[in-house]
Design a protein around this motif. Structure first.
Motif, mmCIF file in Angstrom:
data_model
loop_
_atom_site.group_PDB
_atom_site.id
_atom_site.type_symbol
_atom_site.label_atom_id
_atom_site.label_comp_id
_atom_site.label_asym_id
_atom_site.label_seq_id
_atom_site.Cartn_x
_atom_site.Cartn_y
_atom_site.Cartn_z
ATOM 1 N N ASP A 63 23.884 21.274 39.547
ATOM 2 C CA ASP A 63 24.992 20.926 38.650
ATOM 3 C C ASP A 63 24.828 19.544 38.019
ATOM 4 N N MET A 64 23.779 18.834 38.396
ATOM 5 C CA MET A 64 23.582 17.481 37.873
ATOM 6 C C MET A 64 22.862 17.529 36.532
ATOM 7 N N PRO A 65 23.452 16.958 35.487
ATOM 8 C CA PRO A 65 22.806 16.978 34.167
ATOM 9 C C PRO A 65 21.450 16.286 34.164
ATOM 10 N N ASP A 66 20.536 16.813 33.382
ATOM 11 C CA ASP A 66 19.219 16.214 33.199
ATOM 12 C C ASP A 66 19.380 14.903 32.427
ATOM 13 N N ALA A 67 18.811 13.820 32.961
ATOM 14 C CA ALA A 67 18.984 12.503 32.343
ATOM 15 C C ALA A 67 17.752 12.022 31.594
ATOM 16 N N HIS A 68 16.734 12.865 31.442
ATOM 17 C CA HIS A 68 15.477 12.425 30.836
ATOM 18 C C HIS A 68 15.646 11.822 29.442
ATOM 19 N N LYS A 69 16.513 12.392 28.635
ATOM 20 C CA LYS A 69 16.601 11.995 27.230
ATOM 21 C C LYS A 69 17.070 10.559 27.044
ATOM 22 N N LYS A 77 12.010 14.510 38.073
ATOM 23 C CA LYS A 77 13.423 14.734 38.370
ATOM 24 C C LYS A 77 14.221 13.451 38.148
ATOM 25 N N GLU A 78 14.967 13.419 37.060
ATOM 26 C CA GLU A 78 15.896 12.327 36.759
ATOM 27 C C GLU A 78 17.226 13.002 36.414
ATOM 28 N N ASN A 79 18.181 12.921 37.332
ATOM 29 C CA ASN A 79 19.416 13.676 37.177
ATOM 30 C C ASN A 79 20.637 12.798 37.394
#
Length: 244
Positions: A63-69, A77-79
């Motif tokens: 449920d953790m949004p992807d934070a790469h952008k 894995k950056e969430n």
């Protein structure tokens, strides 16, 4: 008299220095430490906060949004756990953390500002996310930013492998998986960078514009997990400049 002079031994200069009694010694010197520059503060995360964050990450990862952008890390894995900025193409508002965890973060950031005599100020928690690094992944030198340009960033150690893998060279100066924080001060006798010996539950706070990076580790069976939290700080940088 001539016989007495013959028996007298010349005074060794090292002995002479020992015989001189100085009024000012390290034990009674009166001095004041004055620091010009930015500061890093290290805290220990309470065990309940530490376990809660790790538990939320493990149980709610899907449920953790992807934070790469919105990040620069070369990490698989950056969430994100929390985002309070304006909705945009890179991220939307969300929160997976309970109030007592967010309150703890705010209290620690307040302590940093009060320790550094920054007042008055207004705080706004901006973002909190988790980086999970496998072998070969890294974070290049970078700075942070929130909704405004002034604020505090941080690094929390959530999981740290005992074995970071073989060092390719200079095993006496290990760098695998190391955090390095680079100060902006320069000049003679300056301490310009900091690469601490990390332990789980360490929490380091430093200004947004303090450059830092994380070196890759080389253990294919290990995971290095950290949290970063950004707190916007709206303050008057002119009135708080003096160290007096």
């Amino acid at each position: 008299l001539k016989e007495l002079k013959k028996k007298e031994k010349p005074l060794d200069m090292n002995q002479k220095r020992l015989l001189v009694k100085h009024l000012s010694t390290e034990n009674n010197l009166k001095f004041r430490f004055i620091w010009l520059g930015q500061t890093i503060l290290k805290y220990q995360v309470p065990l309940d906060i530490f376990n809660t964050i790790n538990g939320i990450y493990k149980n709610n990862f899907k449920d953790m949004p992807d934070a790469h952008k919105q990040l620069v890390g070369k990490i698989g894995k950056e969430n994100s756990l929390f985002f309070n900025g304006a909705d945009n193409k890179k991220m939307h508002k969300h929160n997976l953390l309970p109030p007592y965890v967010l309150n703890w973060f705010e209290s620690i950031f307040k302590h940093y500002l009060e320790f550094n005599k920054i007042s008055p100020y207004k705080l706004a928690m901006q973002s909190i996310w988790v980086n999970e690094m496998t072998a070969g992944e890294y974070n290049p030198i970078h700075i942070h930013q929130g909704s405004i340009y002034t604020g505090l960033s941080s690094v929390m150690i959530l999981k740290l492998p005992k074995d970071m893998g073989p060092e390719y060279a200079r095993e006496d100066v290990p760098l695998n998986g190391k955090l390095q924080i680079i100060g902006s001060a320069n000049g003679q006798f300056v301490k310009s960078d900091f690469s601490p010996v990390l332990e789980e539950r360490n929490f380091y706070i430093f200004p947004y514009d303090m450059r830092h990076c994380v070196y890759p580790h080389t253990n294919p069976n290990a995971v290095r997990r950290t949290l970063a939290a950004n707190m916007d700080v709206n303050y008057n940088p002119v009135s708080t400049r003096t160290a007096g």
